[in-house]
Design a protein around this motif. Structure first.
Motif, PDB file in Angstrom:
ATOM      1  N   MET A   1       3.019  16.738 -41.518  1.00 15.97           N
ATOM      2  CA  MET A   1       1.443  15.650 -41.263  1.00 15.97           C
ATOM      3  C   MET A   1       1.268  15.557 -40.139  1.00 15.97           C
ATOM      4  N   GLY A   2       1.337  16.342 -39.097  1.00 16.12           N
ATOM      5  CA  GLY A   2       1.178  16.135 -37.704  1.00 16.12           C
ATOM      6  C   GLY A   2      -0.396  15.727 -36.865  1.00 16.12           C
ATOM      7  N   GLY A   3      -0.953  16.588 -38.395  1.00 21.75           N
ATOM      8  CA  GLY A   3      -2.419  16.737 -37.473  1.00 21.75           C
ATOM      9  C   GLY A   3      -3.369  16.961 -37.407  1.00 21.75           C
ATOM     10  N   GLU A   4      -4.741  17.198 -36.787  1.00 22.75           N
ATOM     11  CA  GLU A   4      -4.502  19.129 -36.182  1.00 22.75           C
ATOM     12  C   GLU A   4      -4.814  19.498 -35.032  1.00 22.75           C
ATOM     13  N   LYS A   5      -4.085  21.025 -35.092  1.00 24.20           N
ATOM     14  CA  LYS A   5      -3.933  21.411 -34.340  1.00 24.20           C
ATOM     15  C   LYS A   5      -4.619  22.080 -33.365  1.00 24.20           C
ATOM     16  N   HIS A   6      -5.010  22.074 -32.542  1.00 15.73           N
ATOM     17  CA  HIS A   6      -6.272  22.549 -31.536  1.00 15.73           C
ATOM     18  C   HIS A   6      -5.272  24.148 -30.805  1.00 15.73           C
TER      19      HIS A   6
END
Length: 54
Positions: free
Chosen positions: A28-33
């Motif tokens: 649930m950490g969001g988008e990874k770039h």
């Protein structure tokens, strides 16, 4: 109106079931770039030369 309520309850039940099956595997950490795209060695390697086909 009752169909909307039943649909919401079913949707919520399926969502809770999926969350319980996945356990702690959900990120649930969001988008990874990741700039390298997972291939750190490919980013530093020179591009191969194209062969002239003329």
């Amino acid at each position: 109106m009752w169909k909307l309520l039943v649909g919401f309850i079913l949707f919520a039940a399926v969502g809770l079931w999926l969350l319980s099956k996945a356990g702690d595997k959900i990120d649930m950490g969001g988008e990874k770039h990741d700039v390298s795209g997972g291939h750190a060695d490919a980013a530093s390697a020179p591009a191969p030369a194209l062969a002239a086909s003329q």
